[in-house]
Design an enzyme around this catalytic site. Structure first.
Site, PDB file in Angstrom:
ATOM      1  N   GLU A 409       0.804  -1.221   0.000  1.00  0.00           N
ATOM      2  CA  GLU A 409       0.000   0.000   0.000  1.00  0.00           C
ATOM      3  C   GLU A 409       0.838   1.273   0.000  1.00  0.00           C
ATOM      4  O   GLU A 409       0.826   2.043   0.946  1.00  0.00           O
ATOM      5  CB  GLU A 409      -0.993  -0.036   1.164  1.00  0.00           C
ATOM      6  CG  GLU A 409      -1.959  -1.186   0.966  1.00  0.00           C
ATOM      7  CD  GLU A 409      -3.034  -1.318   2.034  1.00  0.00           C
ATOM      8  OE1 GLU A 409      -2.729  -1.107   3.214  1.00  0.00           O
ATOM      9  OE2 GLU A 409      -4.169  -1.650   1.676  1.00  0.00           O
ATOM     10  N   GLU A 479      -4.206 -10.701   0.273  1.00  0.00           N
ATOM     11  CA  GLU A 479      -4.992 -10.624   1.509  1.00  0.00           C
ATOM     12  C   GLU A 479      -6.424 -10.972   1.158  1.00  0.00           C
ATOM     13  O   GLU A 479      -6.963 -10.497   0.161  1.00  0.00           O
ATOM     14  CB  GLU A 479      -4.955  -9.212   2.119  1.00  0.00           C
ATOM     15  CG  GLU A 479      -3.574  -8.797   2.580  1.00  0.00           C
ATOM     16  CD  GLU A 479      -3.527  -7.371   3.149  1.00  0.00           C
ATOM     17  OE1 GLU A 479      -4.549  -6.873   3.634  1.00  0.00           O
ATOM     18  OE2 GLU A 479      -2.442  -6.776   3.069  1.00  0.00           O
TER      19      GLU A 479
HETATM   20  C1  GAL Z   1      -5.090  -4.079   4.120  1.00  0.00           C
HETATM   21  C2  GAL Z   1      -3.698  -3.832   4.614  1.00  0.00           C
HETATM   22  C3  GAL Z   1      -3.407  -4.557   5.895  1.00  0.00           C
HETATM   23  C4  GAL Z   1      -4.540  -4.374   6.855  1.00  0.00           C
HETATM   24  C5  GAL Z   1      -5.786  -4.894   6.244  1.00  0.00           C
HETATM   25  C6  GAL Z   1      -6.997  -4.710   7.112  1.00  0.00           C
HETATM   26  O1  GAL Z   1      -5.507  -3.029   3.340  1.00  0.00           O
HETATM   27  O2  GAL Z   1      -2.758  -4.192   3.671  1.00  0.00           O
HETATM   28  O3  GAL Z   1      -2.224  -4.058   6.420  1.00  0.00           O
HETATM   29  O4  GAL Z   1      -4.701  -3.033   7.137  1.00  0.00           O
HETATM   30  O5  GAL Z   1      -6.064  -4.170   5.074  1.00  0.00           O
HETATM   31  O6  GAL Z   1      -6.860  -5.252   8.361  1.00  0.00           O
END
Ligand code: GAL
Length: 953
Positions: A409, A479
């Site tokens: 990010e 993620e």
């Molecule tokens: C993503 C980010 C993580 C965390 C997650 C939400 O956008 O990369 O670091 O913030 O969302 O828990």
């Protein structure tokens, strides 16, 4: 204007070029971990900067443990923000109020410390900016918190009384590059080590160990700054550095982590290496290792310990890897920085694929339209390149690392491209990842976070649009499945997609651990608990394990969903299909067993012979003929695959995969009847068999001598983090819609209490204030004199556009502490879209042990598909297999609690039996509940039947 070193965009001055990290060599080392003297100042330009000089009297200073964070040792407090910087966006300047920790320790060289050669001082991690002096001489300064920095100190060392001084600023220009979603935790949080560097010692070296899957040949070449020899005794290899040699080898994979002990000998040092032969390639649009396409069953791991923050000891690192392996996880993304280097040794040894991510995130610039983003500002590029080099050089010799990630990010920009170019030039044996660049110009994989199922399916089918290059790349979800609180829901549906389309190479659940900080009043603290002005609450508690590393139900579910062996079949015919979903291993490490259960109790069991099944293959086997059929009983097969022998990560017998195959669902509720209702002389009570009711309200009061209170329709649950959704999204979350409608304060109006020939009927209208929507609810009671039957029906009235949280009954059992037994899903909680791991059987637990200790209290603990349950002397049976919850507080108390310590057990056990529930989803960051798991209020009526009786005891 010249800025002070901590506000300068440069990565620092004075440190040595980065190089490979290794743990074992015959050169002497001295750990400088331990108690240090410590002083905290409120600003960076603390007046007294003479502390580094010899003879400084630090008598009044405190003591602190190194490695450690001072904010977790009684000096200042941690702060939590997700993407917002807790200081103004004024790069590279930071606030004048800049907590600054001076660290001081003296040390003597141990007896026998060699007098020849040189020495370096290594810092494995300091947040966020350090300036270092040894014996009064300044060595330099550095930023890059989760990266190593070394200084040459040879000449300065004395046999005794060395004074090492380190000034650490919490905020620095480096903080702009470290906006990861986590606690801000300053300090010297990883090891400090003095390393002897003998004449002719190894400096940097690069182990190139490849594997040709067509020939079974491994090739090895160790490039070393200092020439020497490499030996691998087991392979008969003895080669000069720089020389390429080949041998027949067993390859390294995460499933079969074969390592060969080797030695790099330079004139002055012998370094122990562990070599894993493997080749990573982008081929046919997929990521392949040793010629086979990988499927990542991954997790994002932050380094975290509830007492020590990002200071994580070796046992804890090992515990993480073991827990992952035992839960079928095969991959880790080191979100969002390189971990302690020893963690990667464990990944090599025990077998996990690793995406090693650079210590880089500038997410908070998104809040200002990415203006002045350091990732796209040439002045910052040297700092970015320094970070890339420190990661790659440190970690390049780990076979487990298969992808480098530029960071997380950071938007897009020239700095990222420069990093990618540098990494490719230095190491072309791995692939490149960065989620933030949708063009994929610099990367080898199309990576996304939190894309919903439908989009992932389109990508799997190749029906996505986007740049041509991207459309040819493999896809992964770096993620997904945000594991915040109760959940994540929808894992099975993602896994089905991953297993269907080759292009989809799996994903990494967000995230491994809840970052709850141990707290005397709250048990575990989250954002805001330390008085932060700006914070993101419990968004920091979104892991598959609780802060103390107890697996949460989410991890148990994930283990089941990602089983590397799929067992399917047909119970009545007794045929089973076994699919080997490993990418490399056959199934010879597993033994299969069957058991046959009657009403949840095993009545026969045995071994199941499964023929050899290679990776990607499937075999069909027959179960033995079932023991005598019993149409009155519920019968099923359970087939398990367990480890045949002890492994490095679990003991023989550890269950890797299982399935249950129903044979006969025998439960038909005998309907009690016969008793007729009678009114008491004073007309206040109605008696029906052994049950008594309030004649005015129709409320059940008791069955025999078992008092029962408040039995009625219940539709409310304490919203989960996923129900609450993402605060930054404009559309209201499902929980916000529930509350707006008033589902947490339904009113029950009794319309009629009607004794009939067959029993008692109570008609009610249940509705929220200020609305004309309602749930017409009828309770039909019947009894055979002893048992009590309830048939409840619920008919929605009006246009219900909001799904219901749950639909069922709730009642209280005063004074009913203690044990619960049930026949149904267990041992853990399960919701409609998190029920894969729910195993049908007879289970027993304490009421208190049924509660899942989510750091922020919320709906939890329901057991699914419960045929009968016994609690507090009462037995409830239902052929609708409702979900069962029992707790010593009400839903309203659970809803109001912010921390678990807010929940005080009362003397009534509150039981819910839900005929249906809204799913869980992952809307705390990601898609909501899939349509098939929503609970619409209408239009059709819902009904629940159950029989109450007393247990024998
Ligand atoms: C993503 C980010 C993580 C965390 C997650 C939400 O956008 O990369 O670091 O913030 O969302 O828990």
């Amino acid at each position: 204007m010249e800025l002070p070193h901590h506000e300068d965009v440069s990565p620092g001055t004075g440190s040595l070029p980065p190089r490979a990290w290794y743990a074992t060599s015959d050169a002497a080392t001295l750990s400088l971990n331990g108690p240090w003297r410590f002083r905290l100042s409120p600003t960076a330009d603390t007046e007294d900067d003479t502390f580094a000089a010899a003879g400084y009297d630090c008598g009044a200073w405190d003591e602190i443990a190194v490695p450690g964070h001072w904010v977790l040792q009684g000096h200042g407090a941690p702060r939590y923000t997700n993407m917002l910087y807790p200081f103004p966006l004024d790069p590279p300047r930071v606030p004048t109020e800049n907590p600054t920790g001076d660290h001081l320790r003296t040390f003597d060289l141990p007896d026998g410390w060699p007098r020849d050669g040189a020495a370096v001082l290594r810092f494995d991690g300091v947040e966020s900016c350090a300036r270092v002096w040894l014996n009064g001489t300044e060595l330099g300064d550095f930023k890059g918190s989760r990266l190593p920095h070394e200084f040459a100190v040879g000449e300065l060392l004395r046999p005794a009384g060395n004074v090492l001084a380190v000034r650490v600023h919490q905020w620095s220009a480096g903080s702009y590059l470290e906006d990861q979603d986590q606690w801000w935790l300053p300090g010297i949080f990883r090891d400090v080590t003095l390393l002897h560097r003998p004449e002719g010692c190894a400096r940097d070296f690069f182990v190139h160990a490849a594997y040709d899957h067509r020939t079974g040949t491994g090739t090895l070449r160790v490039d070393s700054d200092v020439q020497g020899h490499v030996t691998v005794a087991e392979l008969g290899i003895d080669a000069a550095t720089g020389e390429e040699v080949a041998a027949a080898v067993e390859p390294w994979t995460a499933e079969t982590p074969r390592l060969y002990d080797a030695t790099l000998a330079t004139p002055g040092e012998r370094v122990a290496l562990r070599v894993g032969f493997r080749t990573v390639a982008l081929e046919d649009g997929t990521i392949k290792v040793n010629g086979r396409t990988l499927l990542f069953r991954g997790v994002n791991r932050h380094e975290f310990h509830p007492e020590t923050g990002r200071t994580v000891d070796l046992e804890t690192m090992r515990a993480d890897v073991l827990l992952m392996k035992r839960h079928n996880i095969n991959a880790v993304r080191t979100s969002h920085y390189p971990p302690h280097p020893a963690f990667l040794d464990l990944c090599d040894e025990l077998g996990l694929w690793v995406i090693d991510e650079c210590d880089l995130e500038t997410h908070g610039f998104g809040a200002v339209g990415w203006r002045a983003n350091p990732a796209d500002d040439a002045r910052w590029t040297p700092a970015l390149l320094d970070r890339a080099a420190r990661m790659v050089e440190r970690d390049k010799n780990h076979p487990s690392v298969v992808l480098w990630s530029l960071g997380n990010e950071c938007g897009t920009g020239r700095g990222l491209t420069a990093m990618a170019d540098w990494i490719r030039a230095r190491d072309d044996s791995r692939l490149l990842h960065y989620e933030g660049d949708r063009s994929c110009a610099d990367t080898d994989v199309y990576s996304r976070m939190y894309a919903d199922h439908a989009e992932v399916e389109r990508i799997g089918r190749g029906e996505d649009d986007g740049p041509d290059k991207r459309r040819r790349l493999p896809f992964l979800l770096c993620e997904y499945a945000h594991a915040m609180g109760n959940g994540p829901g929808g894992l099975s549906e993602y896994q089905q997609l991953f297993e269907t389309y080759d292009r989809l190479q799996g994903g990494f659940v967000w995230e491994w651990i809840d970052h709850g900080i141990a707290h005397p009043a709250y048990e575990y603290a989250y954002g805001g608990d330390f008085g932060e002005e700006l914070h993101d609450g419990n968004f920091v508690c979104d892991g598959l394990v609780f802060p103390d590393r107890t697996p949460s139900p989410g991890l148990v579910e994930y283990k089941k969903v990602i089983e590397p062996v799929r067992i399917e079949g047909d119970g009545p015919s007794g045929t089973v299909a076994i699919s080997n979903l490993h990418d490399f291993a056959d199934l010879s490490h597993l033994v299969f067993t069957w058991s046959y259960e009657k009403d949840g109790t095993t009545v026969a069991e045995g071994a199941l012979t499964v023929p050899p099944v290679g990776p990607g293959e499937r075999a069909e086997v027959d179960l033995p003929s079932p023991p005598r059929r019993d149409p009155d009983a519920e019968t099923q097969w359970t087939v398990r695959a367990a480890l045949a022998e002890d492994t490095a990560w679990a003991a023989k017998g550890h269950v890797v995969a299982w399935a249950q195959l129903p044979v006969e669902y025998g439960m038909i509720l005998p309907v009690p009847g016969g008793a007729t209702p009678t009114k008491d002389a004073d007309g206040r009570r109605i008696t029906l068999g052994a049950a008594s009711f309030d004649a005015r309200t129709g409320a059940l009061l008791a069955l025999h001598d078992r008092e029962i209170t408040g039995l009625r329709l219940d539709v409310w649950r304490a919203p989960t983090d996923n129900d609450n959704g993402m605060p930054w999204r404009p559309e209201p979350s499902v929980a916000a819609r529930w509350r707006a409608l008033g589902l947490h304060r339904m009113q029950h109006r009794v319309e009629a209490v009607e004794p009939t020939g067959e029993g008692l009927t109570v008609r009610t209208r249940v509705a929220p204030a200020a609305s004309d929507l309602a749930l017409r609810t009828e309770y039909h009671w019947a009894s055979d004199g002893s048992k009590l039957l309830l048939r409840m029906s619920v008919t929605p009235e009006g246009d219900w556009s909001v799904p219901l949280p749950r639909i069922g009954i709730r009642f209280g059992l005063p004074g009913a502490a203690g044990r619960v037994r049930w026949f149904g899903g267990g041992p853990g909680e399960a919701y409609p879209d998190t029920a894969a791991a729910s195993l049908i059987g007879v289970w027993e637990s304490d009421v208190d042990a049924l509660q899942t200790p989510y750091v922020r209290p919320q709906e939890n603990g329901a057991r699914a598909a419960v045929r009968w349950a016994e609690v507090g002397g009462l037995r409830v049976e239902s052929d609708g297999a409702p979900a069962f919850t029992a707790r010593r507080w009400t839903t309203e108390q659970l809803d109001a609690a912010r921390h678990r310590t807010d929940l005080t057990p009362g003397d009534t056990v509150w039981v819910n039996l839900d005929i249906d529930r809204h799913g869980i989803g992952t809307q705390s960051c990601g898609p909501g509940v899939l349509p098939q798991y929503e609970l619409p209020a209408g239009p059709r009526p819902s009904s629940l039947s159950c029989i109450f009786s007393l247990t024998d005891g």
